[in-house]
Structures are given as structure tokens and as C-alpha cells.
Design an enzyme around this catalytic site. Structure first.
Site, PDB file in Angstrom:
ATOM      1  N   CYS A  48      -6.756 179.796  -8.027  1.00  0.00           N
ATOM      2  CA  CYS A  48      -7.094 180.357  -6.723  1.00  0.00           C
ATOM      3  C   CYS A  48      -8.540 179.971  -6.432  1.00  0.00           C
ATOM      4  CB  CYS A  48      -6.849 181.864  -6.655  1.00  0.00           C
ATOM      5  SG  CYS A  48      -7.921 182.847  -7.679  1.00  0.00           S
ATOM      6  N   CYS A  79      -2.996 181.924  -4.098  1.00  0.00           N
ATOM      7  CA  CYS A  79      -3.665 182.408  -2.891  1.00  0.00           C
ATOM      8  C   CYS A  79      -2.660 183.033  -1.943  1.00  0.00           C
ATOM      9  CB  CYS A  79      -4.377 181.265  -2.189  1.00  0.00           C
ATOM     10  SG  CYS A  79      -5.598 180.475  -3.236  1.00  0.00           S
ATOM     11  N   CYS A 115      -6.128 177.739   0.262  1.00  0.00           N
ATOM     12  CA  CYS A 115      -5.765 177.588  -1.128  1.00  0.00           C
ATOM     13  C   CYS A 115      -6.255 176.236  -1.629  1.00  0.00           C
ATOM     14  CB  CYS A 115      -4.245 177.690  -1.267  1.00  0.00           C
ATOM     15  SG  CYS A 115      -3.748 178.424  -2.806  1.00  0.00           S
TER      16      CYS A 115
END
Length: 159
Positions: free
Chosen positions: A7, A79, A87
Site C-alpha cells: 500500500c 489500497c 494505489c
């Protein structure tokens, strides 16, 4: 096989993915986590929840995808969409899948509401990881098309 949970900040969801995966994974499977812009510390809510669940976070830290100790075979981005997160896109010849989970670190409200947001994120990740680990992994390692399909299917599952 090395699975990277990715992430942006590497403090909460990717950490939970790494910790849960390693807690449940069979021999030969290992998770790491990283962020494209790591914040340099672990989220206290995520740490408290993992400890409450009896999942060790010893040795885990917020790190950049540029500092991975080993190359991943699979990259799972976590994400979410609600906050219009961008993302990170891992560039490399690896299998990729997106398992979006909303970020509980941005939850607002009462202490109970914030804890519930962490429980929800944890529950989604744990369910997806358990589903993945229940697959015939030895077979799938040699069948990348089927493995990719399973990863993508699991990314849409909710507990």
C-alpha cells in the site's frame, strides 16, 4: 513463495496482511509488506488489534518497496477506494492482484467506531488470506493462469 502486501504508507493494512499471512502460512510461503511512501511507523490501532488476536508483529516495521529483503513472487495491493487512494503499481515481473480494503487509520468517530473499522479491515484481510491458503497451493504454484484467477476472485470476497 514470497507474497508482498503493498500500500502507500505501510503502517496498517499491508502490515495486517503480512502479519496474518505469516501467522497462518504453511512452510514455503512467506509474506512481507511495504509501501511506496512509507510513513516510518506502524499504526498503533493495527498493532493493538494484532496483539489482541495473538498475532506477533515482532520484527515488523514500516518500509519502502525499495528496501525489500527479498523479491516477491506475488504482489497484493490493499489500497481502498472510498478515500480516492492512489494505489502504487509495483513494477516488476511478478503476479499482481488487488485486494482493496478501506483504511481504518482514517476512521473517525467514537473509540468503538474506530475499533470497529480496524476489526472490519482485519476481518476482510483474514478471510481473504484464509481462503487463499485453503487453495491447493502446490498445484497452483505451477499453474500461473489459475493462480492469477484465484487471487483476483479472492480480492472480491467479503467475510
Amino acid at each position: 513463495m514470497n507474497v508482498l502486501f503493498l500500500c502507500t504508507g505501510n503502517s496498517c493494512r499491508s502490515l495486517m496482511g503480512e502479519a496474518v499471512f505469516n501467522h497462518l502460512a504453511p512452510a514455503g510461503w512467506h509474506a512481507i509488506s511495504a509501501g511506496s511512501k512509507p510513513i516510518g511507523r506502524l499504526n498503533s490501532g493495527a498493532v493493538a488489534l494484532l496483539q489482541e488476536k495473538g498475532i506477533s508483529i515482532e520484527g515488523y516495521y514500516s518500509k519502502s518497496w525499495n528496501d525489500l529483503p527479498t523479491a516477491p513472487d506475488i504482489v497484493i495491493s490493499v489500497c481502498g477506494n472510498a478515500a480516492n487512494e492512489t494505489c502504487p503499481a509495483y513494477l516488476g515481473s511478478v503476479m499482481r492482484s488487488h485486494w482493496g480494503v478501506e483504511d481504518p487509520a482514517h476512521a473517525q468517530g467514537t473509540e468503538a467506531e474506530i475499533k470497529a473499522a480496524f476489526e472490519t479491515a482485519y476481518g476482510i484481510l483474514r478471510h481473504r488470506i484464509e481462503t487463499f491458503l485453503a487453495l491447493p497451493l502446490d498445484e497452483l504454484k505451477n499453474d500461473p493462469t489459475r493462480l492469477q484467477a484465484e487471487l483476483d476472485r479472492i480480492g472480491g470476497l467479503l467475510p
